[in-house]
Design a protein around this motif. Structure first.
Motif, mmCIF file in Angstrom:
data_model
loop_
_atom_site.group_PDB
_atom_site.id
_atom_site.type_symbol
_atom_site.label_atom_id
_atom_site.label_comp_id
_atom_site.label_asym_id
_atom_site.label_seq_id
_atom_site.Cartn_x
_atom_site.Cartn_y
_atom_site.Cartn_z
ATOM 1 N N ALA A 164 12.444 0.845 36.353
ATOM 2 C CA ALA A 164 11.340 1.457 37.120
ATOM 3 C C ALA A 164 10.704 2.671 36.781
ATOM 4 O O ALA A 164 9.496 2.867 37.039
ATOM 5 C CB ALA A 164 11.621 1.269 38.539
ATOM 6 N N LEU A 165 11.204 3.552 36.028
ATOM 7 C CA LEU A 165 10.757 4.712 35.621
ATOM 8 C C LEU A 165 9.739 4.563 34.392
ATOM 9 O O LEU A 165 9.539 3.682 33.926
ATOM 10 C CB LEU A 165 11.898 5.632 34.833
ATOM 11 N N PRO A 166 8.831 5.608 34.401
ATOM 12 C CA PRO A 166 7.688 5.211 33.443
ATOM 13 C C PRO A 166 8.340 5.513 32.065
ATOM 14 O O PRO A 166 8.541 6.569 31.458
ATOM 15 C CB PRO A 166 6.725 6.522 33.837
ATOM 16 N N GLN A 167 8.312 4.495 31.166
ATOM 17 C CA GLN A 167 9.033 4.458 30.115
ATOM 18 C C GLN A 167 8.504 4.977 29.010
ATOM 19 O O GLN A 167 9.142 5.868 28.226
ATOM 20 C CB GLN A 167 9.291 2.925 29.512
ATOM 21 N N GLU A 168 7.325 5.457 28.861
ATOM 22 C CA GLU A 168 6.371 6.480 28.027
ATOM 23 C C GLU A 168 6.861 7.846 28.150
ATOM 24 O O GLU A 168 7.344 8.441 27.111
ATOM 25 C CB GLU A 168 5.095 6.270 28.099
ATOM 26 N N ARG A 169 7.593 8.380 29.418
ATOM 27 C CA ARG A 169 7.766 9.528 29.532
ATOM 28 C C ARG A 169 9.380 9.860 28.991
ATOM 29 O O ARG A 169 9.965 10.638 29.070
ATOM 30 C CB ARG A 169 7.829 10.108 30.917
ATOM 31 N N LEU A 170 9.982 8.506 28.801
ATOM 32 C CA LEU A 170 11.657 8.505 28.327
ATOM 33 C C LEU A 170 11.786 8.466 27.194
ATOM 34 O O LEU A 170 13.003 8.578 26.677
ATOM 35 C CB LEU A 170 12.176 7.530 29.427
ATOM 36 N N LYS A 171 11.013 8.144 26.054
ATOM 37 C CA LYS A 171 11.360 7.951 24.877
ATOM 38 C C LYS A 171 11.869 9.092 24.138
ATOM 39 O O LYS A 171 12.938 9.042 23.462
ATOM 40 C CB LYS A 171 9.776 8.143 24.030
ATOM 41 N N HIS A 172 11.912 10.538 24.589
ATOM 42 C CA HIS A 172 12.303 11.486 23.939
ATOM 43 C C HIS A 172 13.151 12.275 25.172
ATOM 44 O O HIS A 172 13.494 13.441 24.848
ATOM 45 C CB HIS A 172 11.337 12.687 23.396
ATOM 46 N N TYR A 173 13.538 11.617 25.982
ATOM 47 C CA TYR A 173 14.469 12.191 27.160
ATOM 48 C C TYR A 173 15.839 11.917 26.889
ATOM 49 O O TYR A 173 16.332 10.815 27.212
ATOM 50 C CB TYR A 173 13.878 11.921 28.474
#
Length: 142
Positions: free
Chosen positions: A84-93
């Motif tokens: 459910a998290l914004p996948q775009e913000r997770l690429k480099h997390y």
């Protein structure tokens, strides 16, 4: 130091509305309690993360909550929260990838787990953490 921290946390518990730092301190207190009891109270940690998400929602808090759900034996809920998290913000997390890898260790998901461990290791700036993640990945190889 733990006793002093516990005393401060107890004093802060008298505040009308708990704030972000009080809740984060309470999460750490539950983790620190494991040193004496040998057991982590995951249900308490989950309640605290739920409170934290209401007071100070953040990507880091959401990923940490998913990690806690995983360790509390609730992998389906953890996966649902991660998805459910914004996948775009997770690429480099990096923490996201480490939790995702841990969730994907079922036999039918080993390819996804290997990939997630590699991404997490690649995003890690800590050599010991990188070695740990690569060892976890290697353990999935046939």
């Amino acid at each position: 130091m733990i006793e002093r921290a516990e005393a401060l946390l107890k004093r802060a518990s008298g505040f009308v509305t708990p704030g972000r730092f009080q809740i984060e301190a309470a999460i750490q207190s539950v983790h620190a309690d494991r040193a004496g009891s040998g057991v982590t109270n995951w249900e308490a940690i989950l309640r605290l993360y739920e409170a934290l998400s209401k007071v100070a929602p953040s990507l880091g808090g959401a990923v940490a909550q998913a990690a806690a759900l995983t360790l509390a034996g609730k992998p389906q809920e953890a996966r649902r929260r991660l998805d459910a998290l914004p996948q775009e913000r997770l690429k480099h997390y990096q923490p996201y990838w480490a939790v995702r890898a841990t969730l994907s260790q079922a036999p039918e998901e080993k390819t996804a787990a290997r990939h997630a461990f590699m991404v997490a290791a690649g995003l890690s700036s800590d050599p010991a953490e990188r070695r740990y993640l690569l060892a976890k990945r290697a353990a999935l190889d046939p």
